[in-house]
Design an enzyme around this catalytic site. Structure first.
Site, PDB file in Angstrom:
ATOM      1  N   ASP A   8       0.852  -1.178   0.000  1.00 36.90           N
ATOM      2  CA  ASP A   8       0.000   0.000   0.000  1.00 36.90           C
ATOM      3  C   ASP A   8       0.894   1.236   0.000  1.00 36.90           C
ATOM      4  OD1 ASP A   8      -2.369   1.629   0.530  1.00 36.90           O
ATOM      5  OD2 ASP A   8      -1.544   1.825   2.553  1.00 36.90           O
ATOM      6  N   ASP A  10      -0.486   5.123   0.803  1.00 40.53           N
ATOM      7  CA  ASP A  10      -0.863   6.062   1.866  1.00 40.53           C
ATOM      8  C   ASP A  10      -1.039   5.353   3.203  1.00 40.53           C
ATOM      9  OD1 ASP A  10      -0.983   8.453   0.331  1.00 40.53           O
ATOM     10  OD2 ASP A  10      -2.862   7.762  -0.548  1.00 40.53           O
ATOM     11  N   LYS A 157      -8.047  -5.046  -3.696  1.00 43.90           N
ATOM     12  CA  LYS A 157      -6.612  -5.178  -3.952  1.00 43.90           C
ATOM     13  C   LYS A 157      -6.205  -6.645  -3.991  1.00 43.90           C
ATOM     14  CE  LYS A 157      -5.043  -0.828  -1.830  1.00 43.90           C
ATOM     15  NZ  LYS A 157      -4.118  -0.255  -0.825  1.00 43.90           N
ATOM     16  N   ASP A 180      -1.952  -0.961   5.804  1.00 40.56           N
ATOM     17  CA  ASP A 180      -2.370  -0.376   7.076  1.00 40.56           C
ATOM     18  C   ASP A 180      -3.882  -0.242   7.213  1.00 40.56           C
ATOM     19  OD1 ASP A 180      -3.086   2.980   6.919  1.00 40.56           O
ATOM     20  OD2 ASP A 180      -2.378   1.950   5.137  1.00 40.56           O
ATOM     21  N   ASP A 184      -6.717  -2.879   2.556  1.00 45.23           N
ATOM     22  CA  ASP A 184      -5.558  -3.757   2.349  1.00 45.23           C
ATOM     23  C   ASP A 184      -5.810  -5.180   2.840  1.00 45.23           C
ATOM     24  OD1 ASP A 184      -3.901  -1.637   1.359  1.00 45.23           O
ATOM     25  OD2 ASP A 184      -3.624  -0.957   3.424  1.00 45.23           O
TER      26      ASP A 184
END
Length: 234
Positions: A8, A10, A157, A180, A184
């Site tokens: 990831d 951000d 994802k 995070d 995710d």
């Protein structure tokens, strides 16, 4: 052997102010130079991901729009997952509903998106999901901590990573995934090893095999050094 890293951006490579961790960039370049495929996976647009990939130094293998788009390398064709029309329909429903409550929804980079819809985090995602369900629309509301996204069914994802793994010829069991946020989770669960950085949400931490002791980009560096210790001990 872990032959690829899917990460990831951000909140994992960056801090809360979206400042990218320079040590994380150096770690990615170490991986790339050693022949490890690095997949940048984000809710961001393709044009954003392309610029980031160029500047960080990856080969352009990306997952964008939370799995709505993905591509193997800069030269590969862009794959688009799901039907954006249902997301646009859901957004119109939400815009009308929240306008009735005096709240205006601010779209993010609509002209650059192919699969999902993203807007500012000025409403309750749970309320938005409830309104969409009442209207009978099969759309998921996803709060990434940076924006609220509307996703078509089956898009994540994790699903995109599984498709990319086939194109790359790398089993998902040989992929390290790091993240995070709750967007995710599917990626972390689909990978051979899933890592949550220390600032991750409780649900993301629960899904991971390992939680780092450090947050944000420092946590990313901790994770890759944990699994690629030979590259970082030279």
């Amino acid at each position: 052997m872990l032959r690829a890293v899917a990460t990831d951006v951000d909140g994992t490579l960056t801090d809360r102010r979206r400042r990218i961790n320079t040590a994380a960039i150096e770690a990615i370049r170490t991986l790339v130079d050693a022949g490890i495929t690095v997949v940048l996976a984000s809710g961001n647009t393709v044009c954003f991901m392309d610029t980031l990939s160029k500047m960080v130094g990856t080969d352009g293998t990306i997952i964008g729009e939370n799995g709505g788009v993905y591509r193997r390398s800069f030269s590969g064709p862009l794959q688009i997952a799901g039907d954006r029309e249902v997301c646009l329909e859901a957004f119109e429903v939400l815009r009308d509903y929240f306008a009735g409550k005096g709240v205006e929804l601010e779209l993010y980079s609509a002209q650059y998106r192919f699969a999902d819809v993203a807007f500012a985090r000025n409403v309750d995602p749970a309320e938005a999901q409830a309104i969409i369900q009442v209207k009978g629309l099969d759309v998921r509301v996803l709060d990434t901590g940076f924006a609220i996204h509307l996703q078509p069914p089956g898009v994540s994802k994790g699903a995109a990573m599984r498709e990319l793994a086939i194109e790359l010829g790398i089993p998902t069991t040989e992929i390290l995934a790091i993240g995070d946020s709750e967007n995710d989770i599917e990626m972390i669960e689909a990978a051979g090893v899933g890592v949550a950085v220390a600032n991750a949400t409780p649900a993301t931490r629960m899904a991971a095999d390992v939680v780092t002791s450090r947050p944000y980009g420092d946590g990313f560096v901790e994770a890759v050094k944990m699994y690629y210790s030979d590259l970082f001990s030279r």
